[in-house]
Design a protein around this motif. Structure first.
Motif, PDB file in Angstrom:
ATOM      1  N   ASP A  23      44.894  53.690  21.624  1.00 18.49           N
ATOM      2  CA  ASP A  23      45.005  54.674  20.536  1.00 18.49           C
ATOM      3  C   ASP A  23      45.119  56.048  21.181  1.00 18.49           C
ATOM      4  O   ASP A  23      44.156  56.554  21.762  1.00 18.49           O
ATOM      5  CB  ASP A  23      43.770  54.591  19.639  1.00 18.49           C
ATOM      6  CG  ASP A  23      43.861  55.485  18.413  1.00 18.49           C
ATOM      7  OD1 ASP A  23      44.600  56.490  18.466  1.00 18.49           O
ATOM      8  OD2 ASP A  23      43.190  55.197  17.411  1.00 18.49           O
ATOM      9  N   SER A  25      45.187  58.899  19.964  1.00 17.55           N
ATOM     10  CA  SER A  25      44.460  59.994  19.305  1.00 17.55           C
ATOM     11  C   SER A  25      43.002  60.075  19.734  1.00 17.55           C
ATOM     12  O   SER A  25      42.313  61.055  19.426  1.00 17.55           O
ATOM     13  CB  SER A  25      44.518  59.831  17.779  1.00 17.55           C
ATOM     14  OG  SER A  25      43.763  58.702  17.349  1.00 17.55           O
ATOM     15  N   LYS A  26      42.528  59.063  20.457  1.00 18.18           N
ATOM     16  CA  LYS A  26      41.109  59.009  20.820  1.00 18.18           C
ATOM     17  C   LYS A  26      40.900  59.396  22.283  1.00 18.18           C
ATOM     18  O   LYS A  26      41.650  58.957  23.160  1.00 18.18           O
ATOM     19  CB  LYS A  26      40.533  57.623  20.547  1.00 18.18           C
ATOM     20  CG  LYS A  26      40.505  57.267  19.063  1.00 18.18           C
ATOM     21  CD  LYS A  26      39.865  55.903  18.826  1.00 18.18           C
ATOM     22  CE  LYS A  26      39.807  55.579  17.340  1.00 18.18           C
ATOM     23  NZ  LYS A  26      39.195  54.243  17.101  1.00 18.18           N
TER      24      LYS A  26
END
Length: 216
Positions: A23, A25-26
């Motif tokens: 991911d 975005s993390k």
């Protein structure tokens, strides 16, 4: 180890897998990065010499540039951080002496107790070729990666151990030769993407009875 803590570690090891999609975005927290760094530094190494150095990359532009020399594996760019395991190209007398000086400082061990062992290690590495030293160091890098995989799992951080990259090109990119280092392994770290199909797959392992032989 306390049974509850051990069961927690086993649960974490069952949870982990070689993450195929992260991911983007993390990001791993600063606190967890400090734990990862400490876990790496506590890795067991032969003689305790710590010939492995970790490059910890947290820069999307750099990570993107590394993808083509990482067999185009997208995890290198997607991950929050990229760990690059490097080994020293030489282990000279000064390096060994520095290690034994650290023992004396931390443990207060008298020099007369350490002297013969120090000489033995200096002589041993002095007789090895550069390639022999590299192969020995590479084994220590695999130990460090295995340890860091467990550390990450315990922190619920995903990781993907990789041999699939071009070490010579990594070495050139980071100017590792000038630093007396060679890259051996890489490991993207971060958090699995929700649509990574490998996350839901069952682990494939031999029965314990086939992988372990007990001799009583």
């Amino acid at each position: 180890m306390h049974k509850t803590k051990f069961m927690s570690l086993l649960k974490a090891l069952k949870w982990r897998y070689a993450t195929k999609k992260f991911d983007t975005s993390k990001v791993i927290s600063a606190a967890d990065i400090e734990n990862i760094k400490e876990g790496f530094n506590l890795t067991a190494t032969s003689y305790g010499l710590q010939p492995v150095q970790l490059l910890l990359v947290h820069n999307k532009a750099i990570q993107k540039e590394l993808v083509p020399i990482s067999m185009n594996q997208q995890q290198v760019e997607q991950a929050s951080h990229l760990a690059i395991f490097c080994v020293k190209t030489t282990l000279d007398a000064d390096y060994v002496i520095e290690y034994f000086d650290r023992i004396k400082t931390i443990r207060k061990t008298p020099d007369e107790i350490l002297a013969s062992f120090r000489t033995h290690i200096i002589d041993s590495f002095g007789a090895k070729s550069a390639e022999e030293i590299h192969l020995w160091g590479a084994k220590q890098a695999y130990l460090a990666m295995g340890n860091l995989l467990a550390v990450c799992a315990d922190l619920n951080i995903d990781a993907c151990p990789m041999e699939g990259f071009e070490p010579d090109k990594y070495d050139a990119y980071f100017d590792l030769k000038a630093k007396g280092l060679r890259s051996v392994l890489i490991m993207p770290m971060g958090y699995r993407a929700e649509d990574d199909p490998f996350a839901a797959m069952k682990k494939v392992r031999k029965p314990i009875s086939e992988s372990i032989t007990e001799i009583n």
